[in-house]
Write an enzyme that holds these catalytic residues in place. Structure first.
Site, PDB file in Angstrom:
ATOM      1  N   ARG A 259      -2.932  -9.866   5.916  1.00 43.57           N
ATOM      2  CA  ARG A 259      -3.418 -10.000   4.535  1.00 43.57           C
ATOM      3  C   ARG A 259      -2.327  -9.509   3.589  1.00 43.57           C
ATOM      4  NH1 ARG A 259      -6.358  -6.914   0.716  1.00 43.57           N
ATOM      5  NH2 ARG A 259      -7.900  -8.140  -0.462  1.00 43.57           N
TER       6      ARG A 259
ATOM      7  N   LYS B 211       0.821  -1.208   0.000  1.00 41.25           N
ATOM      8  CA  LYS B 211       0.000   0.000   0.000  1.00 41.25           C
ATOM      9  C   LYS B 211       0.856   1.260   0.000  1.00 41.25           C
ATOM     10  CE  LYS B 211      -4.268  -1.925   1.843  1.00 41.25           C
ATOM     11  NZ  LYS B 211      -5.259  -1.951   2.934  1.00 41.25           N
TER      12      LYS B 211
END
Length: 277
Positions: free
Chosen positions: A259, A225
């Site tokens: 995740r 991210k």
């Protein structure tokens, strides 16, 4: 702190450093990280099988991109992407999660054998709680400010940690009041979903606080991210080392599900890290 989490056909006792690795299977043409690579059924199945070999404990199937600015996907398109993969993998021996906020997809996924519903919208859509209430699948409640189309425009909080905790507590109370057992619930602070870089890292540092105040397992999704890119200066395809470091930091702070895109590297890093603890 030990917590039992029911995953449909599976169950896990989560404790300390024994974090579960959730492998990301994006079957979308416009994901921010691996766009279009696993759209075709055979490629998606092969990718899932490799993630299991690499050490994934859970496979998270997503048919709609939730990257900042992503447009909504029509229901039938999402079903057409997700359901064939779910049916093909339901006997793979690992829990299958479906990443969706649409109640209709939740219902179909549960009927097809999904073991978890991972909802970026925190089960706020009309009918979402009713869609999952009578199943035994795990439910991940995530915090998101605004919607993907606008969430990163100007996220604002007085106190991001307190506001995320209060939001998650309210959703937990609503869902348990509807008759959903706490053993089916986990929480996700929503890194990158309506947060600045500084707010993301404030939440990462507060993972143990979320865990202790809310009493549920924390799922952390930092992989590749922008919060990783902002610190490392790397483009998305070069964020492996930063993502693994973020995963270890989340586990060190108390996260129990990680995740990730890079399953093998994360699983190996966790094995070494556990031996040192």
């Amino acid at each position: 702190m030990r917590h039992y989490l029911q995953f449909g056909r599976f169950g896990f006792n989560l404790q300390g450093t024994q974090a579960l690795v959730m492998g990301i299977l994006n079957i979308t043409p416009d994901s921010f990280s691996d766009a279009g690579q696993y759209q075709h059924l055979e490629f998606a199945i092969s990718r899932a099988e490799q993630m299991i070999v690499d050490g994934a404990d859970i496979i998270d199937i997503g048919g709609e991109s939730s990257r900042p600015g992503a447009p909504p996907l029509p229901l039938q398109d999402e079903l057409a992407r997700v359901m064939p993969v779910l049916y093909a993998l339901r006997d793979c021996g690992k829990p299958l999660s479906v990443d969706t906020y649409k109640p209709e997809v939740m219902r179909e996924a549960i009927l097809a054998g999904a073991d978890m519903i991972n909802d970026i919208n925190g089960f706020r859509a009309p009918g979402a709680i009713e869609a999952v209430r009578d199943s035994d699948c795990a439910l991940c409640i995530m915090h998101m400010q605004s919607v993907p189309q606008t969430m990163q425009d100007q996220p604002q909080y007085e106190d991001v940690v307190r506001e995320v905790i209060d939001f998650l507590r309210a959703r937990i109370d609503t869902m348990t009041a509807a008759g959903i057992a706490r053993e089916r619930l986990c929480i996700d602070p929503g890194f990158g979903f309506g947060k600045t870089v500084e707010q993301n890292y404030a939440l990462l540092r507060a993972t143990r606080q979320l865990r202790s105040e809310l009493g549920l397992p924390v799922l952390a999704g930092l992989s590749r991210k922008s919060m990783i890119g902002a610190v490392t200066g790397r483009p998305v395809e070069q964020r492996l080392a930063g993502s693994v470091a973020g995963a270890l930091a989340a586990v060190a702070q108390g996260a129990e599900i990680i995740r990730v895109h890079d399953v093998a590297e994360t699983a190996d890093a966790l094995k070494v890290w556990r031996m040192a603890h």
